[in-house]
Write a protein that holds these residues in place. Structure first.
Motif, PDB file in Angstrom:
ATOM      1  N   ASN A 188      -0.551  13.016   3.401  1.00  0.00           N
ATOM      2  CA  ASN A 188      -2.016  13.591   3.380  1.00  0.00           C
ATOM      3  C   ASN A 188      -3.056  12.614   2.733  1.00  0.00           C
ATOM      4  OD1 ASN A 188      -1.562  16.130   5.014  1.00  0.00           O
ATOM      5  ND2 ASN A 188      -0.340  17.078   2.865  1.00  0.00           N
ATOM      6  N   THR A 189      -2.376  11.482   2.376  1.00  0.00           N
ATOM      7  CA  THR A 189      -3.447  10.540   1.492  1.00  0.00           C
ATOM      8  C   THR A 189      -3.159   9.314   2.344  1.00  0.00           C
ATOM      9  OG1 THR A 189      -2.957  11.479  -0.439  1.00  0.00           O
ATOM     10  CG2 THR A 189      -4.000   9.473  -0.583  1.00  0.00           C
ATOM     11  N   ASP A 190      -4.475   8.691   2.725  1.00  0.00           N
ATOM     12  CA  ASP A 190      -4.239   7.432   3.663  1.00  0.00           C
ATOM     13  C   ASP A 190      -4.331   6.313   2.618  1.00  0.00           C
ATOM     14  OD1 ASP A 190      -5.072   5.173   5.087  1.00  0.00           O
ATOM     15  OD2 ASP A 190      -7.052   6.176   5.794  1.00  0.00           O
ATOM     16  N   PRO A 191      -3.231   5.536   2.798  1.00  0.00           N
ATOM     17  CA  PRO A 191      -2.718   4.408   1.762  1.00  0.00           C
ATOM     18  C   PRO A 191      -3.845   3.203   1.895  1.00  0.00           C
ATOM     19  CG  PRO A 191      -1.218   4.478   3.630  1.00  0.00           C
ATOM     20  CD  PRO A 191      -1.983   5.736   3.839  1.00  0.00           C
ATOM     21  N   SER A 192      -4.848   3.183   2.708  1.00  0.00           N
ATOM     22  CA  SER A 192      -5.707   2.052   3.327  1.00  0.00           C
ATOM     23  C   SER A 192      -6.638   1.979   2.105  1.00  0.00           C
ATOM     24  CB  SER A 192      -6.415   2.235   4.525  1.00  0.00           C
ATOM     25  OG  SER A 192      -7.456   3.232   4.515  1.00  0.00           O
ATOM     26  N   GLN A 193      -6.736   2.955   1.207  1.00  0.00           N
ATOM     27  CA  GLN A 193      -7.621   2.946   0.163  1.00  0.00           C
ATOM     28  C   GLN A 193      -7.152   2.041  -0.996  1.00  0.00           C
ATOM     29  OE1 GLN A 193      -7.992   7.005  -2.040  1.00  0.00           O
ATOM     30  NE2 GLN A 193      -6.683   7.679  -0.416  1.00  0.00           N
ATOM     31  N   TYR A 194      -5.928   1.985  -0.948  1.00  0.00           N
ATOM     32  CA  TYR A 194      -5.183   1.343  -2.112  1.00  0.00           C
ATOM     33  C   TYR A 194      -5.050  -0.280  -1.635  1.00  0.00           C
ATOM     34  CZ  TYR A 194      -3.690   6.027  -3.234  1.00  0.00           C
ATOM     35  OH  TYR A 194      -3.922   7.362  -3.455  1.00  0.00           O
ATOM     36  N   GLN A 210       0.704  -1.155   0.089  1.00  0.00           N
ATOM     37  CA  GLN A 210       0.141  -0.028  -0.155  1.00  0.00           C
ATOM     38  C   GLN A 210       0.870   1.332  -0.166  1.00  0.00           C
ATOM     39  OE1 GLN A 210      -2.339  -1.213   3.462  1.00  0.00           O
ATOM     40  NE2 GLN A 210      -4.355  -1.260   2.199  1.00  0.00           N
ATOM     41  N   LEU A 211       2.079   1.065   0.750  1.00  0.00           N
ATOM     42  CA  LEU A 211       3.099   2.384   0.649  1.00  0.00           C
ATOM     43  C   LEU A 211       3.519   2.500  -1.037  1.00  0.00           C
ATOM     44  CD1 LEU A 211       4.844   2.008   3.982  1.00  0.00           C
ATOM     45  CD2 LEU A 211       3.154   3.679   3.582  1.00  0.00           C
ATOM     46  N   LEU A 212       3.765   1.577  -1.729  1.00  0.00           N
ATOM     47  CA  LEU A 212       4.193   1.469  -2.896  1.00  0.00           C
ATOM     48  C   LEU A 212       3.057   2.143  -3.838  1.00  0.00           C
ATOM     49  CD1 LEU A 212       6.253  -1.648  -3.734  1.00  0.00           C
ATOM     50  CD2 LEU A 212       7.003   0.567  -3.454  1.00  0.00           C
ATOM     51  N   GLN A 213       1.840   1.708  -3.479  1.00  0.00           N
ATOM     52  CA  GLN A 213       0.560   2.313  -4.302  1.00  0.00           C
ATOM     53  C   GLN A 213       0.518   3.868  -3.951  1.00  0.00           C
ATOM     54  OE1 GLN A 213      -1.618   0.550  -6.123  1.00  0.00           O
ATOM     55  NE2 GLN A 213      -1.184  -1.606  -5.840  1.00  0.00           N
ATOM     56  N   LEU A 243       2.797   5.759  -3.074  1.00  0.00           N
ATOM     57  CA  LEU A 243       4.177   6.662  -3.800  1.00  0.00           C
ATOM     58  C   LEU A 243       3.581   6.695  -5.201  1.00  0.00           C
ATOM     59  CD1 LEU A 243       6.986   7.406  -4.284  1.00  0.00           C
ATOM     60  CD2 LEU A 243       7.539   5.256  -4.359  1.00  0.00           C
ATOM     61  N   ILE A 244       3.225   5.766  -5.985  1.00  0.00           N
ATOM     62  CA  ILE A 244       2.725   5.837  -7.293  1.00  0.00           C
ATOM     63  C   ILE A 244       1.537   6.635  -7.608  1.00  0.00           C
ATOM     64  CG2 ILE A 244       1.700   4.655  -9.153  1.00  0.00           C
ATOM     65  CD1 ILE A 244       3.693   2.219  -8.484  1.00  0.00           C
ATOM     66  N   ASN A 245       0.413   6.656  -6.754  1.00  0.00           N
ATOM     67  CA  ASN A 245      -0.807   7.296  -6.924  1.00  0.00           C
ATOM     68  C   ASN A 245      -0.728   8.664  -6.403  1.00  0.00           C
ATOM     69  OD1 ASN A 245      -2.985   5.321  -7.885  1.00  0.00           O
ATOM     70  ND2 ASN A 245      -1.838   4.308  -6.502  1.00  0.00           N
ATOM     71  N   THR A 246       0.114   9.284  -5.609  1.00  0.00           N
ATOM     72  CA  THR A 246       0.201  10.445  -5.218  1.00  0.00           C
ATOM     73  C   THR A 246       1.510  11.289  -6.008  1.00  0.00           C
ATOM     74  OG1 THR A 246       1.948  10.218  -3.359  1.00  0.00           O
ATOM     75  CG2 THR A 246      -0.560  10.093  -3.059  1.00  0.00           C
ATOM     76  N   ALA A 247       2.220  10.555  -7.089  1.00  0.00           N
ATOM     77  CA  ALA A 247       3.139  11.263  -7.682  1.00  0.00           C
ATOM     78  C   ALA A 247       2.531  12.287  -8.693  1.00  0.00           C
ATOM     79  CB  ALA A 247       3.797  10.213  -8.592  1.00  0.00           C
TER      80      ALA A 247
END
Length: 406
Positions: A331-337, A299-302, A304-308
């Motif tokens: 500022n973006t909760d990674p649990s959504q990924y 999810q942290l990788l997701q 990194l990619i989705n907020t880039a």
């Protein structure tokens, strides 16, 4: 700033099993990762009496790290490992930093290599300007061609302790959540494959520099491998840096300089290179891990990619999925990924494959190909492994989860 300007970059060509430092300018060195050290080497006598501050580091203001610190996003509780030159903890910028040398054998490092390792360490955990000043930093010393290596680096009838697979596995053994390598690697063998498979299986993130030859250096970057976060460089105007290399393995991009540090002559100087972009991303992941402790590494990788910055345009070989957005990650909760590794298949026949990662997890890898992994046990059906003198791992024949899956 009054410091020596960077006027050129340097391109490196790997030879054999040589690892090359991915940095340009006055802090350059060419490395062969065939050795490491048990103690920090004393740095050169410092010719400057100045101190390096956050005002000297353009990345500090670019990524609004002052605001991150004010909000308590300092990487506390997270352990990062660097595989690099020795770290001179006596430099004033590292006062109070939590740094431990964990390298398993002896090497006498050059001052140039030590200058690079010290600069990378300060970029991450300096209380003056580090991305994650409260993180724990574990240092695993590699060595350059002019270094001397102790006999303890190659135990009889065992793999060299100084090889990259060993260093990665030692970092995982010691509890690192993020590992940074600011050097190139043309090593494409099974021992490295299984070390990376272990990292993917256990959720340890690896960042790697893309190179400074301004060409496709995918074959000589650690980011050639699946799961590894390849990092290219941008300038402070957000444009792709003129020196930065690129390739199939690039995941993201970050500021490559100028970075100010102590050079091999004990003077303050500046440099540019993907050597610095990679630990900035490592620090960003550590920040996010501390902010979102329940998120998985996938999810942290997701995240990194989705907020880039620019991720909406899709992947490209220069900037990957876009520029790392440190503020966006906090500022973006990674649990959504989804809990899925977006780098599990980079295309072009990348390895380890998902099937190989599962093979490692199931204990079905030939144990003679596993380098200093304190968690591995062979669970396959090869009865010869029970008496194999070259197998240092516990052997539990026929106990692999694969044999008992419904």
């Amino acid at each position: 700033m009054g410091y020596q300007p960077v006027v050129s970059t340097r391109a490196f060509s790997p030879i054999g099993r040589v690892f090359n430092l991915r940095v340009a300018g006055t802090l350059c060195a060419t490395l062969a990762l065939t050795g490491i050290a048990t103690g920090y080497q004393a740095g050169p006598a410092r010719a400057d009496d100045r101190r390096i501050t956050a005002a000297d580091q353009p990345y500090y203001s670019y990524y609004h790290l002052d605001s991150a610190r004010a909000k308590g996003y300092t990487g506390a509780g997270v352990t990062i490992a660097i595989i690099d030159g020795s770290v001179d903890t006596s430099v004033p910028e590292l006062a109070g930093a939590n740094i431990t040398d964990k390298t398993p054998c002896t090497v006498n490092s050059s001052t140039e290599h030590a200058a690079h390792g010290t600069t990378i360490a300060a970029l991450l955990v300096s209380h003056a300007y580090g991305v994650v000043p409260d993180a724990t930093l574990l240092a695993y010393q590699s060595h350059e061609e002019t270094s001397t290596v102790g006999s303890d680096c190659k135990p009889a009838s065992k793999m060299p302790l100084s090889d990259l697979p060993s260093l990665i596995n030692h970092a995982i053994n010691d509890g690192a959540s993020v590992i940074n390598l600011s050097a190139s690697s043309n090593k494409h063998d099974d021992t490295l494959k299984w070390a990376i498979a272990r990292a993917m299986n256990e959720g340890v993130l690896i960042t790697a520099a893309a190179g400074n030859a301004h060409e496709d250096e995918n074959e000589t970057s650690l980011s050639w491998w699946s799961g590894v976060i390849g990092v290219s460089a941008i300038d402070t105007d957000g444009k792709f840096a003129s020196y930065s290399s690129w390739g199939q393995g690039v995941t993201t991009t970050a500021i490559g300089g100028p970075i100010v540090g102590w050079d091999e002559s004990g003077k303050i100087s500046s440099a540019r290179g993907t050597s610095f972009s990679a630990p900035i991303v490592a620090g960003a992941l550590a920040q996010a891990h501390a902010k979102w402790p329940n998120a998985t590494s996938n999810q942290l990788l997701q995240l990194l990619i989705n907020t880039a910055v620019g991720h909406e345009q899709g992947w490209n070989q220069y900037g990957g999925y876009g520029a790392a957005n440190l503020g966006g990650m906090l500022n973006t909760d990674p649990s959504q990924y989804p809990d899925e590794n977006p780098l599990a298949d980079k295309g072009g026949g990348s390895s380890p494959t998902p099937a190989e990662v599962q093979q490692y997890a199931d204990g079905l890898v030939d144990p003679t190909q596993i380098a200093y992994d304190n968690s591995y046990a062979y669970r396959g059906l090869d009865e010869s492994q029970a008496t194999n003198k070259d197998n240092p791992y516990p052997t539990h024949l026929g106990t692999s989860p694969r044999y008992h899956a419904k």
